[in-house]
Design an enzyme around this catalytic site. Structure first.
Site, PDB file in Angstrom:
ATOM      1  N   GLU A 189       0.828  -1.347   0.078  1.00 21.15           N
ATOM      2  CA  GLU A 189       0.016   0.030   0.047  1.00 21.15           C
ATOM      3  C   GLU A 189       0.856   1.174   0.052  1.00 21.15           C
ATOM      4  O   GLU A 189       1.752   1.439   0.949  1.00 21.15           O
ATOM      5  CB  GLU A 189      -0.901   0.191   1.230  1.00 21.15           C
ATOM      6  N   GLY A 238      -6.909   1.142   4.365  1.00 18.74           N
ATOM      7  CA  GLY A 238      -8.290   1.388   4.398  1.00 18.74           C
ATOM      8  C   GLY A 238      -8.604   2.247   3.181  1.00 18.74           C
ATOM      9  O   GLY A 238      -9.752   2.188   2.745  1.00 18.74           O
ATOM     10  N   GLY A 239      -7.358   2.711   2.319  1.00 20.91           N
ATOM     11  CA  GLY A 239      -7.793   3.129   0.924  1.00 20.91           C
ATOM     12  C   GLY A 239      -8.607   4.374   0.884  1.00 20.91           C
ATOM     13  O   GLY A 239      -8.984   5.233   1.989  1.00 20.91           O
ATOM     14  N   LYS A 290     -19.092  10.070   6.310  1.00 18.33           N
ATOM     15  CA  LYS A 290     -20.103   9.907   7.560  1.00 18.33           C
ATOM     16  C   LYS A 290     -19.590  10.574   8.865  1.00 18.33           C
ATOM     17  O   LYS A 290     -20.763  10.738   9.378  1.00 18.33           O
ATOM     18  CB  LYS A 290     -20.086   8.329   7.441  1.00 18.33           C
ATOM     19  N   GLY A 308       3.669  -0.592  -5.638  1.00 13.49           N
ATOM     20  CA  GLY A 308       4.004  -1.771  -6.372  1.00 13.49           C
ATOM     21  C   GLY A 308       3.895  -1.535  -7.492  1.00 13.49           C
ATOM     22  O   GLY A 308       2.901  -0.895  -8.067  1.00 13.49           O
ATOM     23  N   ILE A 311     -21.590  11.424  -4.386  1.00 12.53           N
ATOM     24  CA  ILE A 311     -20.968  12.127  -3.504  1.00 12.53           C
ATOM     25  C   ILE A 311     -21.411  13.655  -3.444  1.00 12.53           C
ATOM     26  O   ILE A 311     -21.402  14.138  -2.331  1.00 12.53           O
ATOM     27  CB  ILE A 311     -19.524  11.930  -4.208  1.00 12.53           C
ATOM     28  N   ALA A 336     -17.728   0.346  -1.540  1.00 13.98           N
ATOM     29  CA  ALA A 336     -16.635  -0.338  -0.376  1.00 13.98           C
ATOM     30  C   ALA A 336     -17.270  -1.831  -0.353  1.00 13.98           C
ATOM     31  O   ALA A 336     -16.129  -2.701  -0.678  1.00 13.98           O
ATOM     32  CB  ALA A 336     -16.586   0.371   0.708  1.00 13.98           C
ATOM     33  N   HIS A 380     -42.703  -3.343  17.151  1.00 10.54           N
ATOM     34  CA  HIS A 380     -43.318  -1.891  17.097  1.00 10.54           C
ATOM     35  C   HIS A 380     -42.911  -0.979  18.435  1.00 10.54           C
ATOM     36  O   HIS A 380     -42.910  -1.739  19.395  1.00 10.54           O
ATOM     37  CB  HIS A 380     -44.961  -2.301  17.102  1.00 10.54           C
TER      38      HIS A 380
HETATM   39  P1  FAD Z   1      -9.616   2.280  -2.858  1.00 12.35           P
HETATM   40  O1  FAD Z   1     -10.250   2.439  -1.727  1.00 12.35           O
HETATM   41  O2  FAD Z   1      -9.535   3.213  -3.496  1.00 12.35           O
HETATM   42  O3  FAD Z   1      -8.016   1.672  -2.343  1.00 12.35           O
HETATM   43  C1  FAD Z   1      -7.038   1.314  -3.383  1.00 12.35           C
HETATM   44  C2  FAD Z   1      -5.422   1.522  -2.450  1.00 12.35           C
HETATM   45  O4  FAD Z   1      -4.609   1.153  -3.592  1.00 12.35           O
HETATM   46  C3  FAD Z   1      -5.461   3.403  -2.158  1.00 12.35           C
HETATM   47  O5  FAD Z   1      -5.162   2.974  -0.739  1.00 12.35           O
HETATM   48  C4  FAD Z   1      -4.224   3.487  -2.872  1.00 12.35           C
HETATM   49  O6  FAD Z   1      -3.296   4.214  -2.164  1.00 12.35           O
HETATM   50  C5  FAD Z   1      -3.603   2.241  -2.990  1.00 12.35           C
HETATM   51  N1  FAD Z   1      -2.606   2.231  -4.384  1.00 12.35           N
HETATM   52  C6  FAD Z   1      -3.099   2.611  -5.672  1.00 12.35           C
HETATM   53  N2  FAD Z   1      -1.840   2.075  -6.485  1.00 12.35           N
HETATM   54  C7  FAD Z   1      -0.896   1.637  -5.809  1.00 12.35           C
HETATM   55  C8  FAD Z   1       0.401   1.175  -6.263  1.00 12.35           C
HETATM   56  N3  FAD Z   1       0.907   1.155  -7.357  1.00 12.35           N
HETATM   57  N4  FAD Z   1       0.950   0.544  -5.126  1.00 12.35           N
HETATM   58  C9  FAD Z   1       0.526   0.446  -3.818  1.00 12.35           C
HETATM   59  N5  FAD Z   1      -0.536   0.989  -3.460  1.00 12.35           N
HETATM   60  C10 FAD Z   1      -1.495   1.582  -4.465  1.00 12.35           C
HETATM   61  N6  FAD Z   1     -18.653   3.565  -0.680  1.00 12.35           N
HETATM   62  C11 FAD Z   1     -19.601   2.965  -0.006  1.00 12.35           C
HETATM   63  O7  FAD Z   1     -19.724   1.645  -0.156  1.00 12.35           O
HETATM   64  N7  FAD Z   1     -20.270   3.707   0.956  1.00 12.35           N
HETATM   65  C12 FAD Z   1     -20.156   4.905   1.083  1.00 12.35           C
HETATM   66  O8  FAD Z   1     -20.745   5.729   1.873  1.00 12.35           O
HETATM   67  C13 FAD Z   1     -19.024   5.642   0.388  1.00 12.35           C
HETATM   68  N8  FAD Z   1     -18.882   7.118   0.469  1.00 12.35           N
HETATM   69  C14 FAD Z   1     -17.904   7.717  -0.381  1.00 12.35           C
HETATM   70  C15 FAD Z   1     -17.858   8.866  -0.326  1.00 12.35           C
HETATM   71  C16 FAD Z   1     -16.717   9.491  -1.036  1.00 12.35           C
HETATM   72  C17 FAD Z   1     -16.762  11.154  -0.979  1.00 12.35           C
HETATM   73  C18 FAD Z   1     -15.896   8.774  -1.907  1.00 12.35           C
HETATM   74  C19 FAD Z   1     -14.870   9.401  -2.767  1.00 12.35           C
HETATM   75  C20 FAD Z   1     -16.193   7.542  -1.887  1.00 12.35           C
HETATM   76  C21 FAD Z   1     -17.324   6.829  -1.371  1.00 12.35           C
HETATM   77  N9  FAD Z   1     -17.511   5.406  -1.480  1.00 12.35           N
HETATM   78  C22 FAD Z   1     -18.313   4.919  -0.790  1.00 12.35           C
HETATM   79  C23 FAD Z   1     -16.640   4.604  -2.492  1.00 12.35           C
HETATM   80  C24 FAD Z   1     -15.690   4.002  -1.904  1.00 12.35           C
HETATM   81  O9  FAD Z   1     -14.604   4.659  -1.208  1.00 12.35           O
HETATM   82  C25 FAD Z   1     -14.731   2.930  -2.905  1.00 12.35           C
HETATM   83  O10 FAD Z   1     -15.649   2.263  -3.584  1.00 12.35           O
HETATM   84  C26 FAD Z   1     -13.936   1.862  -2.391  1.00 12.35           C
HETATM   85  O11 FAD Z   1     -12.896   2.591  -1.693  1.00 12.35           O
HETATM   86  C27 FAD Z   1     -13.130   1.294  -3.246  1.00 12.35           C
HETATM   87  O12 FAD Z   1     -12.413   0.163  -2.624  1.00 12.35           O
HETATM   88  P2  FAD Z   1     -10.974  -0.251  -3.294  1.00 12.35           P
HETATM   89  O13 FAD Z   1     -10.408  -1.165  -2.418  1.00 12.35           O
HETATM   90  O14 FAD Z   1     -11.440  -0.748  -4.899  1.00 12.35           O
HETATM   91  O15 FAD Z   1     -10.124   0.942  -3.767  1.00 12.35           O
END
Ligand code: FAD
Length: 475
Positions: free
Chosen positions: A30, A35-36, A47, A111, A181, A330, A454
């Site tokens: 990462e 947590g991304g 939230k 990576g 969003i 997510a 209820h």
């Molecule tokens: P990500 O969460 O984007 O994680 C990807 C990770 O990979 C990141 O940490 C990044 O740094 C890492 N990465 C990228 N390239 C590399 C590399 N080359 N080497 C190492 N690490 C790397 N979804 C919901 O379900 N409910 C919600 O309420 C909700 N609210 C949201 C509100 C906002 C403002 C936003 C922007 C999004 C929201 N989402 C919500 C969407 C949700 O955040 C995403 O769908 C989810 O995070 C996607 O998960 P992921 O693991 O695919 O990617």
């Protein structure tokens, strides 16, 4: 089996834990924080802000609930952001502990794919290690997309990430994009005291195929009540920077034919900041996908089949990097992570998107699962749609939140529940019952026969099911 996962968002870290549970020798890479997007820039921080926004709205109605508030009630952004950071930090610590307990090797850095079953890891200090894999899971996620005429500067033109770094509450804000969003931020900032204008290029708010038009209409009505200015069928055309704000010119939307004369007028608005919420871009450039032969579409989203396999044997992809043809959520990323991890460890699972709940944390909330009325009709199904208003529920009156409704789309002959659509209080929690029903192909009879406590909000599910049997009691 050596498993390497790139990206520790809700897709990647869940995949890593599951692969380790199944006996894999797992490395998770990462480049930012565990947590991304979800934990650091998305679900969780938004939230936290929404919770405070809702408390403010409640405080403003204190007198109605028999509470005398002396003095004014004002948001304190510094404390709010500090709380947000604390919640994020605690959750991140929790994930790191889970990874440690699962014996996942966590590498902080970037990576890159190399040929021959190897990922190159580069640490922030410039160290480089080759990590070999038998199976690779790509989970690099996405980032905010900007508009050519509105490039992010973190000052006047903000991305959703920038919104979480604000030091002061803007006096006025224009939000570009009336999707999930954009709408969530509109209600949050409005409650914090910002004058909000929202511009949407399509003909309704939340113009997603999964959201019923009726739910959009209710949300539009509630937005008006909250004094949020919104425009549909319009797009922002240009921006002129001023001393302490900017002037945005708004024109007719190029995405809509059949515009009314009033929608064709050119408008301008002077605002302090602009928040661009028009979509996401994949984090797939410069990570060596081409070198490894992983196929993407023209926009860079990775192509996979239902087993989450990419075009290269042994390489899987999950989550936001798959793009908007699948729900970018997510919990979807996590589920795809489980499917990919299990398949990588020898299972033969398929990802099923039939019962994916969606939740929009506006005020009131909007949530859905399964087919909409239009979707069911386009599949040629013989359906009925039944609707019950929250105002028919005792609990809605008790908590003082009567706006909204629940709809159930069911197959006419069998009574099978095909879709549930809710706009109203706690819709994001209520949709869980609908999801269980759609996932398990429950009928309206089964839902109606289930005793509901209820007075509670879930009673609306039972009432709507009763209505679908023409046995309505309160609906
Ligand atoms: P990500 O969460 O984007 O994680 C990807 C990770 O990979 C990141 O940490 C990044 O740094 C890492 N990465 C990228 N390239 C590399 C590399 N080359 N080497 C190492 N690490 C790397 N979804 C919901 O379900 N409910 C919600 O309420 C909700 N609210 C949201 C509100 C906002 C403002 C936003 C922007 C999004 C929201 N989402 C919500 C969407 C949700 O955040 C995403 O769908 C989810 O995070 C996607 O998960 P992921 O693991 O695919 O990617």
């Amino acid at each position: 089996m050596k498993i390497v996962v790139i990206g520790a968002g809700p897709g990647g870290y869940v995949a890593a834990i599951r692969a380790a549970q199944l006996g894999g020798d797992v490395t998770l890479i990462e480049r930012e924080n565990v947590g991304g997007t979800c934990l650091n820039w998305g679900c969780i921080p938004s939230k936290v802000l929404k919770t405070t926004a809702e408390m403010l709205l409640r405080f403003r109605r204190a007198a109605e609930f028999g509470i005398r508030v002396e003095g004014d009630v004002r948001p304190d952004l510094e404390t709010l952001m500090a709380r947000k950071d604390r919640v994020v930090r605690d959750q991140a610590r929790g994930i790191r502990t889970l990874l440690d307990h699962s014996r996942v090797r966590y590498l902080q850095g970037e990576g890159f794919l190399k040929e021959g079953g190897v990922v190159e890891f580069r640490s922030p200090e410039g160290e480089s290690i080759d990590v070999p894999w038998d199976r690779l899971i790509l989970a690099m996620g996405s980032r905010p997309a900007d508009l050519p005429d509105f490039p992010f500067d973190g000052e006047r033109v903000l991305s959703s990430n920038d919104a979480f770094l604000l030091k002061e509450i803007p006096r006025s804000l224009m939000i570009l994009g009336g999707g999930v969003i954009g709408c969530e931020f509109a209600f949050i900032f409005s409650a914090l005291g910002t004058r909000v204008t929202l511009v949407e290029g399509l003909s309704r708010l939340l113009p997603l195929p999964s959201v019923e038009e009726g739910c959009s209409k209710v949300l539009e009505r509630e937005m008006k009540k909250s004094k949020i200015e919104f425009m549909v069928n319009r797009t922002a055309e240009s921006i002129e920077m001023g001393e302490d704000g900017c002037r945005v010119t708004i024109g007719p939307s190029p995405f809509c034919d059949d515009l009314k004369e009033k929608d064709k007028k050119i408008l301008t608005r002077d605002v302090e900041k602009v928040l661009v919420c028009v979509g996401r871009k994949p984090n797939t450039e410069a990570v060596g996908l081409e070198r490894a032969g992983v196929e993407t579409d023209a926009k860079g989203w990775v192509r996979v089949n239902e087993k989450m396999e990419t075009s290269v044997p042994g390489i899987y992809a999950i989550g936001d990097i798959l793009g908007p043809s699948r729900p970018m959520l997510a919990h979807v990323a996590s589920k795809e992570g489980l499917v990919a991890a299990q398949n990588a460890m020898g299972d033969d699972l398929f990802m099923n998107y039939r019962a994916v709940p969606g939740a929009v944390f506006t005020s009131p909330e909007v949530a859905d699962v399964g087919l909409t009325e239009a979707g069911a009709l386009s599949e040629g199904l013989d359906i009925r749609v039944d609707r019950v208003l929250f105002r028919n529920l005792g609990k809605a009156h008790v908590i003082g939140e009567i706006a909204g409704e629940t709809r159930i789309v069911s197959e006419r002959k069998s009574g099978k529940i095909l879709g549930v659509h809710i706009v109203g209080p706690h819709a994001s929690d209520l949709i869980a019952e609908g999801t269980l029903a759609v996932q398990n192909e429950c009928t309206v009879r089964e839902l109606a026969d289930t005793i509901h406590a209820h007075p509670t909000l879930p009673e609306i599910m039972m009432e709507t099911a009763l209505k679908a049997l023409d046995q309505s009691l309160h609906g």
